[in-house]
Design an enzyme around this catalytic site. Sequence first.
Site, mmCIF file in Angstrom:
data_model
loop_
_atom_site.group_PDB
_atom_site.id
_atom_site.type_symbol
_atom_site.label_atom_id
_atom_site.label_comp_id
_atom_site.label_asym_id
_atom_site.label_seq_id
_atom_site.Cartn_x
_atom_site.Cartn_y
_atom_site.Cartn_z
ATOM 1 N N HIS A 122 2.355 7.643 5.160
ATOM 2 C CA HIS A 122 3.141 6.877 6.133
ATOM 3 C C HIS A 122 3.603 5.517 5.608
ATOM 4 O O HIS A 122 4.075 4.685 6.372
ATOM 5 C CB HIS A 122 2.369 6.721 7.458
ATOM 6 N N ASN A 123 3.456 5.276 4.316
ATOM 7 C CA ASN A 123 4.032 4.091 3.666
ATOM 8 C C ASN A 123 4.801 4.560 2.440
ATOM 9 O O ASN A 123 4.211 4.753 1.367
ATOM 10 C CB ASN A 123 2.941 3.111 3.221
ATOM 11 N N HIS A 165 1.942 6.698 13.394
ATOM 12 C CA HIS A 165 0.845 7.045 12.474
ATOM 13 C C HIS A 165 -0.521 6.706 13.043
ATOM 14 O O HIS A 165 -1.539 7.058 12.450
ATOM 15 C CB HIS A 165 1.050 6.338 11.133
ATOM 16 N N SER A 183 -8.516 11.088 18.207
ATOM 17 C CA SER A 183 -7.295 11.103 17.409
ATOM 18 C C SER A 183 -6.557 12.388 17.766
ATOM 19 O O SER A 183 -7.135 13.295 18.363
ATOM 20 C CB SER A 183 -7.604 11.056 15.915
ATOM 21 N N ASN A 236 -7.865 -1.075 7.965
ATOM 22 C CA ASN A 236 -8.049 0.042 8.896
ATOM 23 C C ASN A 236 -8.311 1.376 8.194
ATOM 24 O O ASN A 236 -8.290 2.425 8.814
ATOM 25 C CB ASN A 236 -6.832 0.174 9.815
ATOM 26 N N HIS A 237 -8.578 1.341 6.894
ATOM 27 C CA HIS A 237 -8.862 2.566 6.156
ATOM 28 C C HIS A 237 -10.255 3.086 6.493
ATOM 29 O O HIS A 237 -11.168 2.316 6.787
ATOM 30 C CB HIS A 237 -8.743 2.323 4.653
ATOM 31 N N ASP A 275 0.835 -1.205 0.000
ATOM 32 C CA ASP A 275 0.000 0.000 0.000
ATOM 33 C C ASP A 275 0.867 1.250 0.000
ATOM 34 O O ASP A 275 0.790 2.105 0.890
ATOM 35 C CB ASP A 275 -0.949 0.001 1.201
ATOM 36 N N ALA A 307 -2.795 4.346 16.548
ATOM 37 C CA ALA A 307 -2.762 3.669 17.847
ATOM 38 C C ALA A 307 -1.978 2.367 17.780
ATOM 39 O O ALA A 307 -1.336 1.969 18.750
ATOM 40 C CB ALA A 307 -4.193 3.411 18.336
#
Length: 378
Positions: free
Chosen positions: A229-230, A280, A263, A129-130, A65, A282
């Site tokens: 974050h990827n 990024h 958040s 988790n999207h 991803d 939890a």
Amino acid sequence: MATVTVFASPTSWIESDAVAQCHQVAALDGMIHVAAMPDLHPGKGAPIGAAMASTVLYPFLVGSDIGCGIAVFPIRLKRAVPEKLAARFPDLDRPLDPKVDADDPAWAVLDGEIPAGHAEGLATVGRGNHFVELARVETVFEPGHASRLGLAAGDLVLIVHSGSRGLGERILRAHTEAHGAGPAPDPTAYLARHDEAVRWGSLNRRLLAARVAYALGAEPAAPVVDQCHNLVEVRDGVYLHRKGAAPGDGRDVLVAGTRGTLSYLVHGHAGPEANHSVAHGAGRKMSRADALRRGRAKHTVEELRRTPVGSLVVCGDRQLLFEEAPTAYKRIEQVITDLADHHLATPVASTVPLVTYKTPDLGPRRDRRDQRRERGRA
């Protein structure tokens, strides 16, 4: 052997398997330093929640991803009643087709061509988790900083967490079919494709936010935060691989909690010891199988549709509801405390969810299997 540093307190939930994966990565040729964030957890072959610096580029450390990230968009609504707004979210499993949906106003956010010409899956959220979330700014810790972003307590925002969908997977598959988990033989060629996936992911988040804004009766706005974050970043001649770790070198990052918790928007100021990165989210503390098993024994589907903070979850996939239950994740407050205590980031503001969208809500008597069967008969 490269060095490994875990930025978490002794009381934080860090699985030994995840730390072991960090040391396995540290043993790779060319690896210099592995920085593990407080949301660290095991991934498929490589840890999630880590920033890994190396003189060699390893595509598998970023995963499929490529370009996944989180963006925050201001949104203005006259009234924010979760029950009414949840019903107005569009079907974000249905992609926008440039030919069929050419008149959709969301296309106004597209500047230039679609990266890589990859029209498949555009403006869809994806699984896992999207999510797309309508949230309210709860507490402002740094008023001056929040003001510069145009945010104040009580403001509404759309938080979008999504990536490059099938494009990143296609790029990784092309590499692994030829080279497995080995390094990229031509880093320049890989990075060219990688950069297109990063741009695609950012475009996807903008399209998702625009679709939702229009559906809720608002005008789309530009993001005040949009961090991937990827990805791989070339920094000082070194390949910095981030897998579930956001750039923390003077940038603002939304560190996602769960659909049933706050958040946090933070300002990153991480140095080289943390590979210039911050957490990024939890971070999972249960595997999906464990979350499904434990959740079914403890909760009903309807209980999971209304969260402890009073927000609503739009999700027609019952299994996903259990897999992504708030209890499957670490405490976001501990993650933020660890970031602050290790001087990696400063909290700017918190957000509380009102509506979290995962998949279309199919109603109380239908689930994904029903939908798949119907599609199979079509």
